[in-house]
Design a protein around this motif. Structure first.
Motif, PDB file in Angstrom:
ATOM      1  N   ARG A   1       0.832  -1.203   0.000  1.00  0.00           N
ATOM      2  CA  ARG A   1       0.000   0.000   0.000  1.00  0.00           C
ATOM      3  C   ARG A   1       0.870   1.259   0.000  1.00  0.00           C
ATOM      4  O   ARG A   1       0.652   2.184  -0.783  1.00  0.00           O
ATOM      5  CB  ARG A   1      -0.904   0.026   1.241  1.00  0.00           C
ATOM      6  CG  ARG A   1      -2.243  -0.663   1.117  1.00  0.00           C
ATOM      7  CD  ARG A   1      -2.994  -0.512   2.427  1.00  0.00           C
ATOM      8  NE  ARG A   1      -4.313  -1.092   2.390  1.00  0.00           N
ATOM      9  CZ  ARG A   1      -5.419  -0.441   2.069  1.00  0.00           C
ATOM     10  NH1 ARG A   1      -5.353   0.827   1.708  1.00  0.00           N
ATOM     11  NH2 ARG A   1      -6.588  -1.040   2.087  1.00  0.00           N
ATOM     12  N   LYS A   2       1.840   1.266   0.895  1.00  0.00           N
ATOM     13  CA  LYS A   2       2.731   2.418   1.027  1.00  0.00           C
ATOM     14  C   LYS A   2       3.469   2.686  -0.283  1.00  0.00           C
ATOM     15  O   LYS A   2       3.594   3.836  -0.729  1.00  0.00           O
ATOM     16  CB  LYS A   2       3.723   2.178   2.164  1.00  0.00           C
ATOM     17  CG  LYS A   2       4.644   3.351   2.445  1.00  0.00           C
ATOM     18  CD  LYS A   2       5.564   3.065   3.627  1.00  0.00           C
ATOM     19  CE  LYS A   2       6.494   4.248   3.896  1.00  0.00           C
ATOM     20  NZ  LYS A   2       7.381   3.988   5.058  1.00  0.00           N
TER      21      LYS A   2
ATOM     22  N   VAL B   1      -2.757  10.700  -2.186  1.00  0.00           N
ATOM     23  CA  VAL B   1      -2.846  11.175  -0.801  1.00  0.00           C
ATOM     24  C   VAL B   1      -3.860  10.384   0.021  1.00  0.00           C
ATOM     25  O   VAL B   1      -3.834  10.418   1.252  1.00  0.00           O
ATOM     26  CB  VAL B   1      -3.197  12.681  -0.766  1.00  0.00           C
ATOM     27  CG1 VAL B   1      -2.085  13.491  -1.391  1.00  0.00           C
ATOM     28  CG2 VAL B   1      -4.525  12.952  -1.480  1.00  0.00           C
ATOM     29  N   ASN B   2      -4.773   9.696  -0.664  1.00  0.00           N
ATOM     30  CA  ASN B   2      -5.741   8.847   0.034  1.00  0.00           C
ATOM     31  C   ASN B   2      -6.227   7.776  -0.942  1.00  0.00           C
ATOM     32  O   ASN B   2      -5.829   7.765  -2.116  1.00  0.00           O
ATOM     33  CB  ASN B   2      -6.912   9.666   0.590  1.00  0.00           C
ATOM     34  CG  ASN B   2      -7.582  10.521  -0.478  1.00  0.00           C
ATOM     35  OD1 ASN B   2      -7.791  10.074  -1.605  1.00  0.00           O
ATOM     36  ND2 ASN B   2      -7.910  11.764  -0.126  1.00  0.00           N
ATOM     37  N   VAL B   3      -7.076   6.888  -0.471  1.00  0.00           N
ATOM     38  CA  VAL B   3      -7.522   5.764  -1.306  1.00  0.00           C
ATOM     39  C   VAL B   3      -8.282   6.249  -2.542  1.00  0.00           C
ATOM     40  O   VAL B   3      -8.066   5.746  -3.650  1.00  0.00           O
ATOM     41  CB  VAL B   3      -8.402   4.788  -0.489  1.00  0.00           C
ATOM     42  CG1 VAL B   3      -9.056   3.761  -1.411  1.00  0.00           C
ATOM     43  CG2 VAL B   3      -7.571   4.078   0.568  1.00  0.00           C
ATOM     44  N   ALA B   4      -9.150   7.236  -2.357  1.00  0.00           N
ATOM     45  CA  ALA B   4      -9.913   7.754  -3.510  1.00  0.00           C
ATOM     46  C   ALA B   4      -8.970   8.323  -4.570  1.00  0.00           C
ATOM     47  O   ALA B   4      -9.147   8.077  -5.776  1.00  0.00           O
ATOM     48  CB  ALA B   4     -10.895   8.822  -3.045  1.00  0.00           C
TER      49      ALA B   4
ATOM     50  N   LYS C   1      -6.056   7.979  -9.807  1.00  0.00           N
ATOM     51  CA  LYS C   1      -4.793   7.999 -10.534  1.00  0.00           C
ATOM     52  C   LYS C   1      -4.493   6.650 -11.184  1.00  0.00           C
ATOM     53  O   LYS C   1      -3.903   6.592 -12.265  1.00  0.00           O
ATOM     54  CB  LYS C   1      -3.666   8.419  -9.590  1.00  0.00           C
ATOM     55  CG  LYS C   1      -3.761   9.893  -9.223  1.00  0.00           C
ATOM     56  CD  LYS C   1      -2.663  10.348  -8.282  1.00  0.00           C
ATOM     57  CE  LYS C   1      -2.771  11.857  -8.066  1.00  0.00           C
ATOM     58  NZ  LYS C   1      -1.773  12.356  -7.095  1.00  0.00           N
ATOM     59  N   ALA C   2      -4.910   5.579 -10.532  1.00  0.00           N
ATOM     60  CA  ALA C   2      -4.718   4.243 -11.106  1.00  0.00           C
ATOM     61  C   ALA C   2      -5.537   4.077 -12.381  1.00  0.00           C
ATOM     62  O   ALA C   2      -5.073   3.486 -13.360  1.00  0.00           O
ATOM     63  CB  ALA C   2      -5.100   3.172 -10.085  1.00  0.00           C
ATOM     64  N   ILE C   3      -6.760   4.624 -12.378  1.00  0.00           N
ATOM     65  CA  ILE C   3      -7.611   4.575 -13.572  1.00  0.00           C
ATOM     66  C   ILE C   3      -6.994   5.406 -14.688  1.00  0.00           C
ATOM     67  O   ILE C   3      -6.918   4.984 -15.843  1.00  0.00           O
ATOM     68  CB  ILE C   3      -9.034   5.076 -13.246  1.00  0.00           C
ATOM     69  CG1 ILE C   3      -9.744   4.084 -12.319  1.00  0.00           C
ATOM     70  CG2 ILE C   3      -9.840   5.270 -14.537  1.00  0.00           C
ATOM     71  CD1 ILE C   3     -11.068   4.592 -11.777  1.00  0.00           C
TER      72      ILE C   3
END
Length: 218
Positions: A186-187, A196-199, A204-206
């Protein structure tokens, strides 16, 4: 011997659960004199034939099959014939999927959205001793950038699990690793994607093509 004469001698297995895809693929192959084609709507249909002693020169498979994961099928084919010619025809263009396919040394990757003749091109290139990855695959891998900055295969697996809304404990159980290992992944993901957070991580992954928006569970 010309290409069509060579293709006429090839035994080809087409594995896809969609009738239209199977029939379309068979018609394209037949147009180039490749008439020795056996069609399967399930992975186990092919496996049962292999267990009965059948052999094929080419395996054209989909990754999403109703009875068995395509990656498992590739492994089973390779176990019986390490030098089997495996061509993957898929709709999946996520970096995780492409990386996993390359790690399994598939001989060709083509997209179902591409030109039908591309399957012939792939076979011809393989017969020359080369691999064939369609232009879109090359573009996706190039866009992913420097591999040292790109999430590893394990990190991408964690990323996918995160996108499914799973906790670190659930991810650890699914991947047979410790929670500390998941937290380390995760880190690393947050650092590599600058999230900066999961959302933010998911967005950014998308954007980078690591996961598809349609596959996110909210």
């Amino acid at each position: 011997m010309d290409d069509q004469s060579i293709l006429s001698q090839m035994k080809i297995a087409v594995v896809d659960d969609h009738d239209l895809v199977r029939e379309g693929m068979t018609a394209i192959l037949a147009s180039r004199n490749a008439n020795n084609v056996t069609k399967f709507s399930t992975a186990m249909g092919l496996v049962s034939q292999l267990e009965a002693g059948a052999e094929f020169d080419f395996y054209i498979i989909d990754l999403e099959l109703p009875d068995l994961d395509g990656f498992v099928l590739i492994k089973m084919i390779r176990a019986r014939n390490p030098v089997a010619h495996v061509i993957v025809s898929t709709v999946h263009d996520e970096i995780l999927t492409l990386r996993k396919l390359l790690a399994r040394d598939v001989n060709a990757i083509i997209y179902k959205s591409g030109e039908g003749s591309e399957i012939i091109t792939a076979i011809e290139e393989i017969l020359k001793g080369k691999n064939y990855y369609c232009e879109e695959v090359h573009k996706a891998l190039k866009a992913a950038g420097d591999s040292s900055l790109h999430p590893s295969a394990r990190e991408l697996e964690v990323l996918y699990q995160i996108s499914q809304g799973k906790t670190s404990r659930e991810i650890a159980a699914a991947m047979f690793v410790t929670e500390n290992t998941v937290e380390a992944h995760r880190k690393s993901l947050f650092a590599k994607l600058g999230a900066v957070n999961v959302a933010d991580l998911i967005v950014k992954a998308i954007d980078k093509g690591y996961i598809k928006r349609s596959g996110i569970i909210r």
